[in-house]
Design a protein around this motif. Structure first.
Motif, PDB file in Angstrom:
ATOM      1  N   THR B  20     -47.543  19.147  -1.822  1.00 46.47           N
ATOM      2  CA  THR B  20     -48.949  18.770  -2.001  1.00 46.47           C
ATOM      3  C   THR B  20     -49.672  18.429  -0.705  1.00 46.47           C
ATOM      4  O   THR B  20     -50.898  18.352  -0.703  1.00 46.47           O
ATOM      5  CB  THR B  20     -49.061  17.525  -2.907  1.00 46.47           C
ATOM      6  N   GLY B  21     -48.914  18.147   0.352  1.00 47.95           N
ATOM      7  CA  GLY B  21     -49.550  17.707   1.590  1.00 47.95           C
ATOM      8  C   GLY B  21     -49.803  16.213   1.635  1.00 47.95           C
ATOM      9  O   GLY B  21     -50.262  15.685   2.652  1.00 47.95           O
ATOM     10  N   LEU B  22     -49.519  15.499   0.531  1.00 42.28           N
ATOM     11  CA  LEU B  22     -49.694  14.038   0.531  1.00 42.28           C
ATOM     12  C   LEU B  22     -48.752  13.408   1.550  1.00 42.28           C
ATOM     13  O   LEU B  22     -47.608  13.830   1.692  1.00 42.28           O
ATOM     14  CB  LEU B  22     -49.329  13.467  -0.847  1.00 42.28           C
ATOM     15  N   ALA B  23     -49.209  12.375   2.221  1.00 40.56           N
ATOM     16  CA  ALA B  23     -48.355  11.667   3.179  1.00 40.56           C
ATOM     17  C   ALA B  23     -47.170  11.060   2.437  1.00 40.56           C
ATOM     18  O   ALA B  23     -47.318  10.588   1.300  1.00 40.56           O
ATOM     19  CB  ALA B  23     -49.149  10.577   3.885  1.00 40.56           C
ATOM     20  N   THR B  24     -46.013  11.067   3.086  1.00 42.80           N
ATOM     21  CA  THR B  24     -44.822  10.523   2.412  1.00 42.80           C
ATOM     22  C   THR B  24     -45.016   9.043   2.062  1.00 42.80           C
ATOM     23  O   THR B  24     -44.516   8.589   1.030  1.00 42.80           O
ATOM     24  CB  THR B  24     -43.565  10.682   3.300  1.00 42.80           C
ATOM     25  N   GLU B  25     -45.765   8.312   2.897  1.00 42.91           N
ATOM     26  CA  GLU B  25     -45.978   6.880   2.609  1.00 42.91           C
ATOM     27  C   GLU B  25     -46.765   6.669   1.328  1.00 42.91           C
ATOM     28  O   GLU B  25     -46.705   5.604   0.717  1.00 42.91           O
ATOM     29  CB  GLU B  25     -46.743   6.186   3.751  1.00 42.91           C
ATOM     30  N   ALA B  26     -47.536   7.683   0.936  1.00 41.35           N
ATOM     31  CA  ALA B  26     -48.359   7.542  -0.276  1.00 41.35           C
ATOM     32  C   ALA B  26     -47.512   7.628  -1.548  1.00 41.35           C
ATOM     33  O   ALA B  26     -47.959   7.244  -2.623  1.00 41.35           O
ATOM     34  CB  ALA B  26     -49.439   8.617  -0.298  1.00 41.35           C
ATOM     35  N   VAL B  27     -46.302   8.154  -1.388  1.00 41.64           N
ATOM     36  CA  VAL B  27     -45.449   8.334  -2.562  1.00 41.64           C
ATOM     37  C   VAL B  27     -44.692   7.028  -2.809  1.00 41.64           C
ATOM     38  O   VAL B  27     -43.513   6.880  -2.484  1.00 41.64           O
ATOM     39  CB  VAL B  27     -44.493   9.532  -2.365  1.00 41.64           C
ATOM     40  N   GLU B  28     -45.419   6.058  -3.355  1.00 45.86           N
ATOM     41  CA  GLU B  28     -44.836   4.725  -3.595  1.00 45.86           C
ATOM     42  C   GLU B  28     -44.249   4.666  -4.994  1.00 45.86           C
ATOM     43  O   GLU B  28     -44.736   5.359  -5.896  1.00 45.86           O
ATOM     44  CB  GLU B  28     -45.931   3.660  -3.447  1.00 45.86           C
ATOM     45  N   PRO B  29     -43.241   3.818  -5.198  1.00 43.54           N
ATOM     46  CA  PRO B  29     -42.550   3.763  -6.500  1.00 43.54           C
ATOM     47  C   PRO B  29     -43.480   3.545  -7.691  1.00 43.54           C
ATOM     48  O   PRO B  29     -43.267   4.116  -8.761  1.00 43.54           O
ATOM     49  CB  PRO B  29     -41.594   2.577  -6.338  1.00 43.54           C
ATOM     50  N   SER B  30     -44.527   2.741  -7.508  1.00 49.07           N
ATOM     51  CA  SER B  30     -45.375   2.406  -8.661  1.00 49.07           C
ATOM     52  C   SER B  30     -46.382   3.505  -9.011  1.00 49.07           C
ATOM     53  O   SER B  30     -47.042   3.447 -10.048  1.00 49.07           O
ATOM     54  CB  SER B  30     -46.136   1.114  -8.360  1.00 49.07           C
ATOM     55  N   LYS B  31     -46.518   4.507  -8.159  1.00 49.19           N
ATOM     56  CA  LYS B  31     -47.568   5.512  -8.368  1.00 49.19           C
ATOM     57  C   LYS B  31     -47.233   6.463  -9.521  1.00 49.19           C
ATOM     58  O   LYS B  31     -46.087   6.898  -9.669  1.00 49.19           O
ATOM     59  CB  LYS B  31     -47.775   6.351  -7.106  1.00 49.19           C
ATOM     60  N   SER B  32     -48.262   6.805 -10.267  1.00 45.09           N
ATOM     61  CA  SER B  32     -48.127   7.812 -11.322  1.00 45.09           C
ATOM     62  C   SER B  32     -48.330   9.196 -10.697  1.00 45.09           C
ATOM     63  O   SER B  32     -49.267   9.398  -9.916  1.00 45.09           O
ATOM     64  CB  SER B  32     -49.190   7.574 -12.401  1.00 45.09           C
ATOM     65  N   PHE B  33     -47.462  10.128 -11.057  1.00 45.20           N
ATOM     66  CA  PHE B  33     -47.584  11.472 -10.482  1.00 45.20           C
ATOM     67  C   PHE B  33     -48.947  12.100 -10.816  1.00 45.20           C
ATOM     68  O   PHE B  33     -49.602  12.683  -9.953  1.00 45.20           O
ATOM     69  CB  PHE B  33     -46.466  12.393 -11.007  1.00 45.20           C
ATOM     70  N   THR B  34     -49.355  11.961 -12.066  1.00 51.98           N
ATOM     71  CA  THR B  34     -50.602  12.629 -12.459  1.00 51.98           C
ATOM     72  C   THR B  34     -51.831  11.793 -12.111  1.00 51.98           C
ATOM     73  O   THR B  34     -52.768  12.300 -11.491  1.00 51.98           O
ATOM     74  CB  THR B  34     -50.611  12.947 -13.970  1.00 51.98           C
TER      75      THR B  34
END
Lengths: 413, 83
Positions: B20-34
């Motif tokens: 997706t190009g999203l920064a790896t730091e943005a992929v936090e445990p609490s985040k919803s994929f959608t």
């Protein structure tokens, strides 16, 4: 009243340049794009042809994001890069997106995506075949990528007629504007099919030049010793719009696109009809739509692929269509520089044709050492040649497997 | 050898970044994929296929709908490794 349609932007990714301007400069200078392949395909698979004209991807790698590159087949990557260049070149900013269309073309489609997925399937099983495989390999994928990027709601179409594809897509764009469906169309085509499969298949057909010891002189349209075309890849994009629309926003106009013509040999799946009867028919239909006569035509960018059987019928067709005026028509076969871009060829050559009118200069045909005595044309050889001043017209011819003949007519402005 | 929870999280973040190009730091445990990461169903399946390959696990299609947050996916993968 029929709309006057003009070309206001161009973009290209070709073996001789990463942009339309670089492509024009290289065509003008007579720089060939064919190179020995820098991989092991020939050795690994026993392919008898060891060279091709691969696209200069510098602009693609600069303008596409990593995610775009990952999610697009190479044919779509080249398409998007060329369309962005054309859009910027046209100076377009705000447009009515309901009146913006895409008319694109490819000859083969996403061959890399398909065959990579096939390898994955064989090696790792069905589960590893990526979900985006089909939307990446489908022939309308390049058009869809452009359409989504520029929000073209009027129409996003793909024309498929082998090596005539992107001349048809330009003709279709002209009709979209004249038919009232769009004010602005991004037209063109792309191909990225330099792959061991296509090289093997075209080799089996004996369609490719085997001048392995001299790739840069292999594409030699009209030379008596021509032995096949040079497999190329690339893309060309043109912005077409009504003259009113262009003038209202103060755009630079390269040329008018005045008409197009189409026909079919209905003769053989690959071989041209030997007398050029239907190629002539397409040229005459195009000139009729454009309202130009043979005496107006001063330049033709020929299809001329450098195959032993293909170049002569086109020469006969040009002679028949131009009649007594044929000596006044400067003929350029720019596949001698670019190689054959298949579904991208018509668009890249249409760009060179429009730029030739704009610059009043026809690009040279290179690599003719001994002219085939069966060819009777006023060929621009080795050096560019000046085109006359005044109102003149130029044709760009494309023919494709399946008997497709397509011709576009440009007028100077 | 099994990957730790932290390794799975960082590996998953890399896969999401590739796709997706999203920064790896943005992929936090609490985040919803959608809802948070704006990942559509096709991208989600691509991420799942890549995660299966990377971590040597199987994630059946029927289970993918239960992977709402990044943490859900990390937990699933950690557990699947032990299976």
């Amino acid at each position: 009243m029929t709309s006057t349609v003009v070309v206001t932007g161009v973009g290209a990714v070709t073996p001789i340049g990463g942009t339309a301007d670089a492509t024009w400069q290289a065509a003008f200078a007579g720089t060939p794009g064919a190179r020995t392949l820098d991989n092991d395909w020939a050795e690994k698979y026993g392919i008898p042809v060891t060279f091709a004209a691969q696209a200069d991807r510098s602009a693609v790698d600069e303008t596409l994001t990593r995610v775009e590159t990952k999610r697009l087949d190479p044919s779509s990557q080249l398409a998007l890069a060329s369309a962005r260049e054309a859009w910027a070149d046209a100076g377009l900013d705000e447009v009515d997106n309901d009146r913006l269309a895409v008319s694109w073309a490819t000859g083969i489609g996403g061959v890399w995506t398909l065959l990579d997925a096939w390898d994955t399937l064989k090696e790792d099983g069905s589960r590893r075949v990526m979900p985006l495989t089909v939307p990446m390999l489908m022939p309308n994928a390049p058009a869809a990528a452009i359409g989504m990027h520029f929000k073209a709601h009027a129409a996003v179409q793909t024309l498929v007629s082998a090596c005539a594809s992107s001349t048809e897509s330009i003709g279709n764009a002209l009709e979209a504007i004249r038919g009232g469906r769009a004010d602005v169309v991004i037209a063109g085509g792309s191909e990225a099919a330099v792959h061991p499969i296509t090289l093997s298949a075209f080799s089996s057909m004996r369609a490719l030049s085997r001048r392995n010891d001299s790739p840069e002189t292999a594409s030699r349209p009209y030379d008596v010793d021509r032995d096949g075309f040079v497999m190329g890849e690339g893309a060309g994009a043109l912005i077409l719009e009504t003259k009113e629309h262009a003038e209202a926003r103060g755009a630079t106009i390269y040329a008018e696109i005045a008409g197009w013509g189409i026909s079919n040999d209905a003769h053989h799946i690959t071989a041209n009809e030997p007398d050029g009867t239907f190629a002539r028919q397409a040229m005459e239909r195009a000139m009729e739509m454009a309202g130009v006569s043979a005496s107006d035509v001063k330049h033709i960018n020929a299809h001329a692929t450098s195959t032993p059987v293909g170049d002569v019928p086109e020469s006969l067709a040009i002679n028949a269509a131009m009649g007594d005026h044929v000596d006044d028509v400067l003929v350029s076969a720019t596949k001698s520089q670019m190689g054959h871009l298949l579904g991208g060829a018509g668009a890249a050559e249409a760009i060179l044709t429009a730029l030739a009118l704009k610059n009043r200069t026809a690009p040279p045909t290179i690599n003719i050492e001994n002219l085939d005595p069966a060819i009777h044309l006023n060929i621009v050889r080795d050096e560019p040649a000046a085109l006359p001043s005044g109102d003149i017209a130029a044709l760009s011819n494309s023919f494709g497997f399946g008997g497709h003949n397509a011709v576009v007519v440009f007028k100077s402005v | 050898m099994a990957h730790s929870e932290a390794e799975v999280l960082s590996g998953l973040a890399e896969i999401v970044n590739e796709e997706t190009g999203l920064a790896t730091e943005a992929v936090e445990p609490s985040k919803s994929f959608t809802d948070d990461l704006d990942i559509d169903s096709i991208s989600m399946m691509t991420i799942v296929v890549n995660a299966e390959k990377k971590f040597g696990v199987k994630i059946p299609d029927d289970d993918v709908k239960d992977l709402v947050t990044v943490q859900d996916a990390v937990d699933y993968i950690v557990k699947a490794q032990d299976a």
